[in-house]
Structure formats: C-alpha cells, structure tokens
Scaffold this active site. Structure first.
Site: not given
Length: 149
Positions: A47, A49, A77, A80
């Site tokens: 992701h 992040e 999420c 993360c």
C-alpha cells in the site's frame, strides 16, 4: 499533499488504485514516497503508506520516525495503521475518507484506541475532493463497458 496526489496519479496510470503517500521529516523535507503497488509487486502489503514508510526508514536509517508526518490521499486501513503506529509517526494527514476500510474514524478509529501503545495525531479531509475524485474516476473508468463489446 500535492506530492502524494502526484504519486496517486502515478499509481492510477499503472493500473493500481490511485493512492499516494509521503513521509515528511521534522525539517519539512520529504524522506519517503510511495504509491499503491500490490499488483505490480505481487505484494498485498504494498500500500502507499507502507511503501512511503519503507522508503523513509531507509532514508533515515531508522524504522522509528517520531516527529515525522505522513500525508496520504486516502484514510489508512488497519494494516497501514498498524505500520504507522509501529513506526511512531507523530502525525497523519489524509485526504479522502474510506467508508469501507478506513480506520481513522470511518469504520473504526484505531488511532484513538487507548489500549494501543502509540497514538499519532490524525487530521482528515485535506484536499478531500481532489483525492476522492481520483478514486471515483478510477473506479468509474473500470466499470465502463469496453467499446465494441
């Protein structure tokens, strides 16, 4: 946030969900950049992040980032958020809310969970229309039937 938006656009051009992130050090310089890449990298943890945190850790030669700010175009999420907490990021600023998987207040708020060890300050809604527009445009294009189909 403007650099995170540029990174989100890059993700979209690569066929990834358009989310971008940057880590800014206490001195105001960008120390990590990332965009969604789970398809490209064949990695469910890639992701935006996580990619930005990995880059920042390399730049800083430390997995801990107190005093740093993470700017991300979409509300984090759970995965993360966990990485953000473990990195000791001091502040998170996100653009669009994520009503399906967001854990900074949309679905739940992990950042205010008192039983967890680290608490970053969180601000949401920065350039939310721009950030959300990237996402809605991306998904609208994917739902559009192919010409001649």
């Amino acid at each position: 946030m403007s650099v995170a938006i540029e990174l989100a656009e890059e993700a979209g051009r690569c066929g990834e969900v358009p989310v971008g992130a940057v880590v800014v050090g206490p001195d105001g310089r960008i120390v990590g950049r990332g965009f969604n890449q789970p398809i490209l990298r064949r990695d469910p943890t890639a992701h935006a992040e996580i990619m930005a945190l990995r880059a920042a850790a390399q730049t800083l030669s430390n997995y801990r980032m107190p005093g740093c700010t993470l700017y991300v175009t979409l509300e984090p999420c759970a995965m993360c958020a966990g990485a953000i907490m473990h990195s000791r990021i001091g502040r998170v600023v996100f653009g669009a809310r994520d009503p399906k998987t967001g854990v900074a207040g949309s679905v739940i708020d992990l950042f205010s969970e008192t039983r967890l060890n680290h608490h970053a300050a969180v601000e949401g809604g920065l350039l939310a229309d721009t950030c959300g527009g990237l996402l809605s445009g991306f998904f609208a294009a994917r739902r559009k039937p192919a010409v001649g189909a």
